[in-house]
Design an enzyme around this catalytic site. Structure first.
Site, PDB file in Angstrom:
ATOM      1  N   CYS B  85      -3.328  51.822  33.623  1.00 49.46           N
ATOM      2  CA  CYS B  85      -2.983  51.172  34.741  1.00 49.46           C
ATOM      3  C   CYS B  85      -4.014  49.974  34.543  1.00 49.46           C
ATOM      4  O   CYS B  85      -3.937  48.929  33.916  1.00 49.46           O
ATOM      5  CB  CYS B  85      -3.041  52.193  36.007  1.00 49.46           C
ATOM      6  SG  CYS B  85      -2.478  51.206  37.451  1.00 49.46           S
ATOM      7  N   HIS B 194       0.246  57.120  34.886  1.00 44.79           N
ATOM      8  CA  HIS B 194      -0.855  57.853  35.078  1.00 44.79           C
ATOM      9  C   HIS B 194      -1.003  59.265  34.622  1.00 44.79           C
ATOM     10  O   HIS B 194      -0.673  60.362  35.252  1.00 44.79           O
ATOM     11  CB  HIS B 194      -1.466  58.026  36.435  1.00 44.79           C
ATOM     12  CG  HIS B 194      -1.816  56.589  36.901  1.00 44.79           C
ATOM     13  ND1 HIS B 194      -3.208  56.338  37.084  1.00 44.79           N
ATOM     14  CD2 HIS B 194      -1.328  55.583  37.357  1.00 44.79           C
ATOM     15  CE1 HIS B 194      -3.218  54.994  37.530  1.00 44.79           C
ATOM     16  NE2 HIS B 194      -1.989  54.527  37.810  1.00 44.79           N
ATOM     17  N   GLU B 196      -3.484  61.154  33.582  1.00 41.43           N
ATOM     18  CA  GLU B 196      -4.409  62.148  34.369  1.00 41.43           C
ATOM     19  C   GLU B 196      -4.317  62.576  35.720  1.00 41.43           C
ATOM     20  O   GLU B 196      -4.950  63.565  36.140  1.00 41.43           O
ATOM     21  CB  GLU B 196      -6.013  61.058  34.501  1.00 41.43           C
ATOM     22  CG  GLU B 196      -6.111  60.103  35.622  1.00 41.43           C
ATOM     23  CD  GLU B 196      -5.196  58.813  35.452  1.00 41.43           C
ATOM     24  OE1 GLU B 196      -4.302  58.776  34.699  1.00 41.43           O
ATOM     25  OE2 GLU B 196      -5.278  57.966  36.362  1.00 41.43           O
TER      26      GLU B 196
END
Lengths: 81, 223
Positions: B85, B194, B196
């Site tokens: 990002c 994302h 994560e």
């Protein structure tokens, strides 16, 4: 004291959704003159004394390095009278 | 193995990135933007957020932070580097990856679970996936539209450097549905969604994102 102005615009081929949104808002307010709108950034840089060719070259370098992203933007540097 | 996670002023996702690193089995080391020492890490993650308030352009100021000077040097020497990002935006501003991320075409900030397909499984960060595998991970950004000139796009396509593409409707106007790209060497990867935030189903929509972090471990062990 002199003022150096750097104008930064998205390159013509890069989509400008902000400009498009502004362009769509104008006729809603009765302003029907705009065929298209592109939005950019303007930097006003004050320096001591007159702007020399050397200083303008430095501003040019700074514009290329930081103020604009040459991948998507064009810029112009000028001295404002 | 030690993986550095950089915190800039305005970074949001450093804790989740560090947790994903630990979940995959490596040690997470916090790196501070003002410190050019990488503290012996083997790889680095630039997490998401709004570094320096996104002032000027996303990533434009972070790119000149002291820590970035060492990261750029090490990445050019082959160190694995993942930008997620805002991290992807920093990598483009640092010219480690081509192109730029611009405002989403509908101007809205998007926050949704997004299906992407993994298009390149040879990079340091994607070897745990299979070619064409579809995964679902969160997408949350306002400036995620990947733009570049035609020649750059053609070389990304021809060299297989597109890591992931959005599946279905184009969420943000990215050229060729690009969600992530890599450099020619395959050690530097930028990704807009994302992984994560999707490493287990207790805290994320899926566990599909964990593969990016386990890929790194495999690529380091097999080096």
């Amino acid at each position: 004291m002199a003022k150096i102005v750097v104008d930064v615009m998205l390159k013509p081929e890069i989509l400008d959704p902000q400009g498009t949104a502004v362009g769509a808002a104008l006729p809603r307010l009765g302003f029907t003159f705009a065929k298209s709108v592109r939005q950019g950034k303007r930097f006003e840089i004050e320096i001591d004394g007159e702007a020399t060719a050397e200083q303008l070259a430095q501003v040019e370098k700074a514009a290329e390095t930081l103020l604009a992203n040459p991948v998507i933007e064009n810029f112009t540097v000028r001295v404002e009278k | 193995m030690k993986v550095g996670v950089v915190t800039f002023p305005g970074t949001l996702d450093d804790r989740d990135a560090a947790r994903a690193v630990r979940f995959a089995g490596a040690q997470a080391i916090s790196l501070w933007h003002g410190d050019e020492d990488l503290h012996g890490v083997d790889a680095v993650i630039l997490p998401g957020g709004f570094s320096y308030g996104d002032y000027l352009r996303c990533g434009a100021i972070s790119r000149f932070a002291p820590v970035m000077q060492t990261i750029i040097k090490r990445a050019n020497e082959g160190m694995p580097l993942l930008g997620i990002c805002n991290g992807f935006q920093v990598l483009c501003e640092a010219h480690l990856l081509p192109g730029a991320l611009t405002r989403n075409h509908e101007l809205h900030f998007l926050c949704r679970d997004q299906k992407i397909s993994i298009e390149n499984t040879t990079s340091a960060w994607t070897s745990s996936y299979t070619q064409g595998q579809e995964i679902v991970i969160p997408l949350k950004n306002g400036e995620g539209s990947f733009q570049c000139d035609d020649a750059t796009l053609a070389s990304l396509e021809n060299e297989g450097r597109i890591i992931a593409r959005y599946v279905g409707e184009n969420p943000n106007g990215s050229r060729n549905l690009i969600a992530g790209i890599t450099n020619a060497r395959g050690n530097v990867v930028g990704l807009m969604p994302h992984p994560e935030h999707a490493i287990d189903t207790l805290t994320g929509p899926t566990a599909d994102g964990l593969g990016f972090f386990t890929s790194l471990l495999h690529s380091m062990v097999n080096k």
